[in-house]
Every structure is written in C-alpha cells, then in structure tokens.
Design an enzyme around this catalytic site. Structure first.
Site, short mmCIF file in Angstrom:
data_model
loop_
_atom_site.label_atom_id
_atom_site.label_comp_id
_atom_site.label_asym_id
_atom_site.label_seq_id
_atom_site.Cartn_x
_atom_site.Cartn_y
_atom_site.Cartn_z
N SER A 1 18.28 -30.08 4.06
CA SER A 1 19.34 -29.83 3.07
C SER A 1 20.38 -30.93 3.20
O SER A 1 20.45 -31.59 4.25
CB SER A 1 19.99 -28.47 3.36
OG SER A 1 21.16 -28.30 2.59
N TYR B 1 23.90 -22.37 9.08
CA TYR B 1 22.89 -22.92 8.16
C TYR B 1 22.74 -24.42 8.41
O TYR B 1 21.62 -24.94 8.53
CB TYR B 1 23.31 -22.64 6.72
CG TYR B 1 22.33 -23.18 5.69
CD1 TYR B 1 21.09 -22.60 5.50
CD2 TYR B 1 22.66 -24.29 4.90
CE1 TYR B 1 20.19 -23.09 4.56
CE2 TYR B 1 21.78 -24.79 3.96
CZ TYR B 1 20.54 -24.19 3.79
OH TYR B 1 19.66 -24.69 2.87
N1 LIG Z 1 18.27 -24.30 -3.58
C1 LIG Z 1 19.03 -25.17 -2.93
O1 LIG Z 1 20.12 -25.54 -3.41
C2 LIG Z 1 18.60 -25.72 -1.60
C3 LIG Z 1 19.30 -26.81 -1.09
C4 LIG Z 1 18.93 -27.31 0.15
C5 LIG Z 1 17.87 -26.77 0.84
N2 LIG Z 1 17.21 -25.69 0.32
C6 LIG Z 1 16.11 -25.10 1.10
O2 LIG Z 1 15.00 -24.94 0.28
C7 LIG Z 1 14.15 -23.93 0.82
C8 LIG Z 1 13.71 -22.98 -0.29
O3 LIG Z 1 14.82 -22.27 -0.77
P1 LIG Z 1 15.07 -21.95 -2.31
O4 LIG Z 1 16.27 -22.69 -2.71
O5 LIG Z 1 13.82 -22.12 -3.06
O6 LIG Z 1 15.52 -20.41 -2.22
P2 LIG Z 1 14.78 -19.07 -2.66
O7 LIG Z 1 14.52 -19.06 -4.12
O8 LIG Z 1 15.62 -17.98 -2.09
O9 LIG Z 1 13.40 -19.15 -1.90
C9 LIG Z 1 13.30 -18.93 -0.52
C10 LIG Z 1 11.84 -18.67 -0.20
O10 LIG Z 1 11.72 -18.47 1.21
C11 LIG Z 1 10.94 -17.31 1.40
N3 LIG Z 1 11.25 -16.67 2.66
C12 LIG Z 1 12.43 -16.21 3.12
N4 LIG Z 1 12.28 -15.61 4.32
C13 LIG Z 1 10.95 -15.71 4.60
C14 LIG Z 1 10.16 -15.28 5.69
N5 LIG Z 1 10.67 -14.62 6.75
N6 LIG Z 1 8.83 -15.54 5.65
C15 LIG Z 1 8.29 -16.17 4.60
N7 LIG Z 1 8.99 -16.61 3.55
C16 LIG Z 1 10.31 -16.37 3.56
C17 LIG Z 1 11.24 -16.42 0.21
O11 LIG Z 1 10.14 -15.55 -0.02
P3 LIG Z 1 10.08 -14.00 0.37
O12 LIG Z 1 11.47 -13.44 0.24
O13 LIG Z 1 9.11 -13.47 -0.64
O14 LIG Z 1 9.55 -13.97 1.75
C18 LIG Z 1 11.30 -17.44 -0.90
O15 LIG Z 1 10.01 -17.72 -1.39
C19 LIG Z 1 14.95 -23.28 1.94
O16 LIG Z 1 14.53 -23.79 3.19
C20 LIG Z 1 16.38 -23.72 1.65
O17 LIG Z 1 17.19 -23.73 2.80
C21 LIG Z 1 17.54 -25.17 -0.89
#
Ligand SMILES: NC(=O)c1ccc[n+]([C@@H]2O[C@H](COP(=O)([O-])OP(=O)(O)OC[C@H]3O[C@@H](n4cnc5c(N)ncnc54)[C@H](OP(=O)(O)O)[C@@H]3O)[C@@H](O)[C@H]2O)c1
Length: 248
Positions: free
Chosen positions: A143, A156
C-alpha cells in the site's frame, strides 16, 4: 503465452471483492486460468461461474488465509487442476483504522494475521512448487501506507511495511529458482476496504477520503497485468500507483 498472461495459472487470495475480483476478471478475460480464494464462498462461486460462462477457466475454493492448511489447499487445487502454478497473488487484507489510543487489540491481531501471516502462508504454499518448476511469480499487495505512516493507520502501515520487507527478502532469495517477485502499493482504490474500520471517527474519515479520491479497481488489475506480461527475464519488483489527486 503471447501476451504473457494467456495460459498462465494464477492463484488470487482475497478474490471475492475489490482488487482481487477485478484482477480475476481482467486476467481471465486475457486468457489466464484463475484459482480464487477468500472466505465468502457464495461471492467466490458466483464470480467463478461468471468467468466460466464468459469462456474463461476459474476455480473457487473457500479459503481463510490465516489458516496455513487452507492456503496450501488453495495452491494444491491449482496444481492438481493444471499441473503447475505460475503466479501467486497474495492480495487478501483488511484496514480497520483507529488511533492507537483506542486500543483495538483484536483488530491489530487480525491485521497482523491476515496482512502479514496470510502473505507468508501464501509464500509457504507456492514456493516449493515454483522452486521445482524453476519458474513462477509472486505478486504481493502492500500500500502507499507501506511507504508512509499517519495517525490512525499505524498498525495497518506496519503490516504493509512488512509486506515490502518480506517481498524484498523473497526477491533476493529466489534468484536461483528463476522466480519473479512484484510488490504493488496502491493508493486509494474504490473497494470494500474502507468498510473494515469499526471506529466511528476513523470510518467517517476514511469513507470521506475514498469518496473524494478513489479510482476504480481495474487500475490495480492493469498494474498486475503489466507486471505479468513482461518478458520472463524482466522482473518488475515494485510499483506504487495512486489517484492523480491523492497527496498521501
Ligand atoms: N483499496 C485500496 O485503496 C487499497 C490500497 C492499498 C492496498 N490495498 C490492499 O489491497 C488488498 C485488497 O483489498 P481491497 O481494497 O480489494 O479490499 P476488499 O474489497 O475489502 O477486499 C479484501 C479481500 O480480502 C479478503 N479477505 C479478508 N480477510 C480474509 C481472510 N482471513 N482470508 C481470506 N481472504 C480474506 C476478502 O474476502 P472475504 O471477506 O470473503 O474473506 C476480500 O476478498 C488488501 O491487502 C489491501 O490492504 C487496498
């Protein structure tokens, strides 16, 4: 593998929403076979069906990345179905924000378990296969918070700094096995991530920030496709991208 994506076997954790789902859709449309893991089985299954209906190849396996045996089963399922794994995308994560003084110890634990240990378990599951293959590609999701700390997201940020440290160590260690490593650090991208904050002040601040700044999730998917589609001898190690208007 003309486009560097077609025919590749790609395991994606956190594929039930957000960045993981968008990546599954893009890579599948470009000819990759995707193996999808996350906890919400219904969401995963309907995504796999949609991709299959559109002519792609997708397997869904309910997976909690805090459980090493479940992550191993996800990677094993890819190898059993396709004979190998080409790309492991360690994407699952959560971002419950709150000042440290709120003492959200349970949320600290969950972030460490999912954001750090989940990535390690993904490495543990896929590395032995890739070593044997003498080929493979890890894509770990950090991130901009893996580069910069601010109030409310110390834990985080700590987990995302850790993902960068692990990825760099991995990069150096896997040279003898012809394995590539990419760490991607997104800024604000519109997903369900802001929903993970339970602290009301932090949740309001994060939602406002995302509403004003966030860009669509396919921005991330295109970055993944870029890294994957380089010639085999080109290892794209780190990419930071963010909304043009985002300062952090
Ligand atoms: N969106 C942003 O602005 C942003 C920026 C920087 C980094 N990121 C990173 O991108 C990644 C994806 O996040 P996102 O933005 O796509 O958010 P999101 O829509 O909330 O997706 C998060 C995903 O992680 C899964 N997850 C959470 N806990 C889990 C567990 N214990 N086992 C397996 N899967 C799990 C969730 O699926 P289930 O709940 O179905 O398990 C979901 O598919 C994360 O690592 C986040 O830190 C995002």
């Amino acid at each position: 593998m003309g486009n560097g994506i077609e025919g590749k076997i790609v395991v994606i954790t956190g594929a039930s929403s957000g960045l993981g789902e968008a990546t599954a859709r893009l890579l599948s449309s470009q000819g990759a076979s995707v193996v999808l893991g996350a906890r919400r089985a219904d969401r995963l299954q309907s995504l796999a069906e949609a991709l299959t209906d559109a002519g792609g190849k997708a397997i869904a396996l309910p997976t909690d990345v805090t459980q090493p045996d479940q992550v191993q089963a996800l990677v094993d399922a890819a190898v059993q179905a396709h004979g190998r794994i080409d790309v492991m995308i360690n994407n699952a994560g959560l971002m419950p924000q709150a000042l440290l003084e709120r003492l959200q110890i349970g949320e600290w634990d969950r972030m460490i378990d999912v954001n750090i240990k989940g990535v390690l378990y993904g490495i543990a599951a896929a590395l032995p296969y890739m070593q044997k293959q003498k080929a493979g590609h890890f894509i770990n999701v950090s991130s901009v918070a893996g580069h910069k700390v601010g109030p409310g997201f110390a834990v985080y940020a700590a987990t995302k700094f850790a993902v960068r440290a692990l990825s760099e160590g991995l990069r150096q260690e896997v040279k003898p096995y012809n394995i590539r490593t990419t760490v991607i650090s997104p800024g604000a991208v519109a997903t369900e991530l802001p929903d993970s904050s339970t602290d009301p002040d932090a949740a309001a601040r994060v939602r406002k920030f995302y509403a004003e700044a966030a860009i669509p999730a396919d921005s991330f998917a295109r970055v993944v496709a870029f890294a994957m589609s380089q010639p085999e001898e080109v290892d794209v190690d780190e990419i930071v991208f963010r909304p043009t208007r985002q300062e952090l």
